[in-house]
Design a protein around this motif. Structure first.
Motif, PDB file in Angstrom:
ATOM      1  N   PHE A  44      23.754 -12.706  -9.423  1.00 49.66           N
ATOM      2  CA  PHE A  44      22.786 -12.407  -8.573  1.00 49.66           C
ATOM      3  C   PHE A  44      22.773 -13.287  -7.259  1.00 49.66           C
ATOM      4  O   PHE A  44      23.161 -14.576  -7.539  1.00 49.66           O
ATOM      5  CB  PHE A  44      21.375 -12.375  -9.065  1.00 49.66           C
ATOM      6  N   ASP A  45      22.544 -12.683  -6.032  1.00 45.95           N
ATOM      7  CA  ASP A  45      22.513 -13.936  -5.028  1.00 45.95           C
ATOM      8  C   ASP A  45      21.242 -13.966  -4.475  1.00 45.95           C
ATOM      9  O   ASP A  45      20.531 -12.828  -3.803  1.00 45.95           O
ATOM     10  CB  ASP A  45      23.315 -13.169  -3.928  1.00 45.95           C
ATOM     11  N   VAL A  46      20.334 -14.850  -4.496  1.00 49.06           N
ATOM     12  CA  VAL A  46      19.186 -14.805  -3.689  1.00 49.06           C
ATOM     13  C   VAL A  46      18.863 -15.920  -2.964  1.00 49.06           C
ATOM     14  O   VAL A  46      18.085 -15.878  -2.080  1.00 49.06           O
ATOM     15  CB  VAL A  46      18.015 -15.525  -4.970  1.00 49.06           C
ATOM     16  N   ALA A  47      20.171 -16.314  -2.484  1.00 49.47           N
ATOM     17  CA  ALA A  47      20.346 -17.208  -1.294  1.00 49.47           C
ATOM     18  C   ALA A  47      21.057 -16.705  -0.144  1.00 49.47           C
ATOM     19  O   ALA A  47      21.413 -17.494   0.814  1.00 49.47           O
ATOM     20  CB  ALA A  47      21.132 -18.495  -1.709  1.00 49.47           C
ATOM     21  N   ASP A  48      21.446 -15.538  -0.222  1.00 47.62           N
ATOM     22  CA  ASP A  48      22.088 -14.940   1.246  1.00 47.62           C
ATOM     23  C   ASP A  48      23.317 -15.346   1.367  1.00 47.62           C
ATOM     24  O   ASP A  48      23.568 -15.636   2.656  1.00 47.62           O
ATOM     25  CB  ASP A  48      21.112 -14.685   2.360  1.00 47.62           C
ATOM     26  N   ALA A  49      24.193 -15.595   0.363  1.00 47.64           N
ATOM     27  CA  ALA A  49      25.518 -16.026   0.484  1.00 47.64           C
ATOM     28  C   ALA A  49      26.533 -15.024   0.934  1.00 47.64           C
ATOM     29  O   ALA A  49      26.103 -13.960   0.660  1.00 47.64           O
ATOM     30  CB  ALA A  49      25.988 -16.727  -0.964  1.00 47.64           C
ATOM     31  N   GLY A  50      27.544 -15.703   1.392  1.00 42.59           N
ATOM     32  CA  GLY A  50      28.614 -14.675   2.010  1.00 42.59           C
ATOM     33  C   GLY A  50      29.788 -15.020   1.183  1.00 42.59           C
ATOM     34  O   GLY A  50      30.001 -16.154   0.618  1.00 42.59           O
ATOM     35  N   ILE A  51      31.032 -14.190   1.370  1.00 43.88           N
ATOM     36  CA  ILE A  51      32.264 -14.520   0.796  1.00 43.88           C
ATOM     37  C   ILE A  51      32.932 -15.708   1.573  1.00 43.88           C
ATOM     38  O   ILE A  51      32.811 -15.846   2.792  1.00 43.88           O
ATOM     39  CB  ILE A  51      33.356 -13.282   1.080  1.00 43.88           C
ATOM     40  N   GLY A  52      33.365 -16.730   0.688  1.00 43.42           N
ATOM     41  CA  GLY A  52      33.785 -18.010   1.201  1.00 43.42           C
ATOM     42  C   GLY A  52      32.769 -19.163   1.126  1.00 43.42           C
ATOM     43  O   GLY A  52      33.049 -20.209   1.319  1.00 43.42           O
ATOM     44  N   ASP A  53      31.658 -18.947   0.986  1.00 41.94           N
ATOM     45  CA  ASP A  53      30.547 -19.964   0.926  1.00 41.94           C
ATOM     46  C   ASP A  53      30.652 -20.605  -0.588  1.00 41.94           C
ATOM     47  O   ASP A  53      31.107 -20.117  -1.534  1.00 41.94           O
ATOM     48  CB  ASP A  53      29.079 -19.189   0.768  1.00 41.94           C
ATOM     49  N   THR A  54      30.375 -21.849  -0.305  1.00 34.20           N
ATOM     50  CA  THR A  54      30.339 -22.684  -1.667  1.00 34.20           C
ATOM     51  C   THR A  54      28.844 -22.744  -1.951  1.00 34.20           C
ATOM     52  O   THR A  54      28.015 -22.943  -1.287  1.00 34.20           O
ATOM     53  CB  THR A  54      30.680 -24.080  -1.191  1.00 34.20           C
ATOM     54  N   VAL A  55      28.654 -22.424  -3.194  1.00 39.73           N
ATOM     55  CA  VAL A  55      27.237 -22.245  -3.486  1.00 39.73           C
ATOM     56  C   VAL A  55      26.958 -22.927  -4.965  1.00 39.73           C
ATOM     57  O   VAL A  55      27.920 -23.449  -5.745  1.00 39.73           O
ATOM     58  CB  VAL A  55      26.885 -20.694  -4.035  1.00 39.73           C
ATOM     59  N   VAL A  56      25.552 -23.156  -5.140  1.00 39.13           N
ATOM     60  CA  VAL A  56      25.056 -23.506  -6.656  1.00 39.13           C
ATOM     61  C   VAL A  56      24.579 -22.464  -7.341  1.00 39.13           C
ATOM     62  O   VAL A  56      23.769 -21.624  -6.760  1.00 39.13           O
ATOM     63  CB  VAL A  56      23.808 -24.772  -6.134  1.00 39.13           C
ATOM     64  N   VAL A  57      24.867 -22.424  -8.502  1.00 39.89           N
ATOM     65  CA  VAL A  57      24.682 -21.508  -9.527  1.00 39.89           C
ATOM     66  C   VAL A  57      23.827 -21.748 -10.494  1.00 39.89           C
ATOM     67  O   VAL A  57      24.151 -23.091 -11.286  1.00 39.89           O
ATOM     68  CB  VAL A  57      25.878 -20.497  -9.789  1.00 39.89           C
ATOM     69  N   ALA A  58      22.892 -21.078 -11.094  1.00 46.49           N
ATOM     70  CA  ALA A  58      22.058 -21.349 -12.269  1.00 46.49           C
ATOM     71  C   ALA A  58      22.584 -20.474 -13.291  1.00 46.49           C
ATOM     72  O   ALA A  58      23.042 -19.407 -13.261  1.00 46.49           O
ATOM     73  CB  ALA A  58      20.670 -21.202 -12.291  1.00 46.49           C
ATOM     74  N   CYS A  59      23.239 -21.079 -14.495  1.00 46.15           N
ATOM     75  CA  CYS A  59      23.635 -20.342 -15.665  1.00 46.15           C
ATOM     76  C   CYS A  59      22.856 -19.883 -16.828  1.00 46.15           C
ATOM     77  O   CYS A  59      23.490 -20.351 -17.943  1.00 46.15           O
ATOM     78  CB  CYS A  59      25.003 -21.175 -15.954  1.00 46.15           C
ATOM     79  N   ASP A  60      21.730 -19.462 -16.547  1.00 43.93           N
ATOM     80  CA  ASP A  60      20.878 -18.890 -17.519  1.00 43.93           C
ATOM     81  C   ASP A  60      20.025 -17.981 -17.255  1.00 43.93           C
ATOM     82  O   ASP A  60      19.743 -17.599 -16.089  1.00 43.93           O
ATOM     83  CB  ASP A  60      19.952 -20.211 -18.068  1.00 43.93           C
ATOM     84  N   GLY A  61      19.660 -17.126 -17.921  1.00 46.23           N
ATOM     85  CA  GLY A  61      18.594 -15.840 -17.598  1.00 46.23           C
ATOM     86  C   GLY A  61      17.517 -16.115 -17.169  1.00 46.23           C
ATOM     87  O   GLY A  61      17.263 -15.259 -16.448  1.00 46.23           O
TER      88      GLY A  61
END
Length: 95
Positions: A44-61
């Motif tokens: 899911f993307d709640v940070a309005d990321a785009g292709i090529g962006d480096t992102v922080v992801v949370a890995c739990d439901g």
């Protein structure tokens, strides 16, 4: 939380009602050196990321439910887009 790069997006016309209006992206996790691992996932993307962006992801439901404001089926959520970070005294830029 983990670091990843957005490598694609997901388009789905038929889906669970919990996904309605939500942006789904394909991510590839990064190792300690900043290289792609080849371990891809859908997030899911709640940070309005785009292709090529480096992102922080949370890995739990739980993060998906909290950030989306309702219960949903999902275990990986993009929480932020990284501009730069410092690792072992070295500044890494991500633009």
């Amino acid at each position: 939380m983990k670091l990843a790069r957005v490598v694609g997006n997901v388009v789905s016309t038929i889906k669970d009602a919990g996904f309605d209006g939500q942006k789904l992206m394909i991510i590839d996790y990064l190792d300690e050196a900043g290289n792609l691992t080849g371990e891809e996932a859908i997030a899911f993307d709640v940070a309005d990321a785009g292709i090529g962006d480096t992102v922080v992801v949370a890995c739990d439901g739980g993060a998906a439910s909290i950030l989306l404001g309702r219960h949903c089926i999902g275990d990986i959520t993009i929480c932020g887009v990284i501009d730069h970070l410092t690792f072992d005294g070295e500044v890494r830029e991500y633009h």
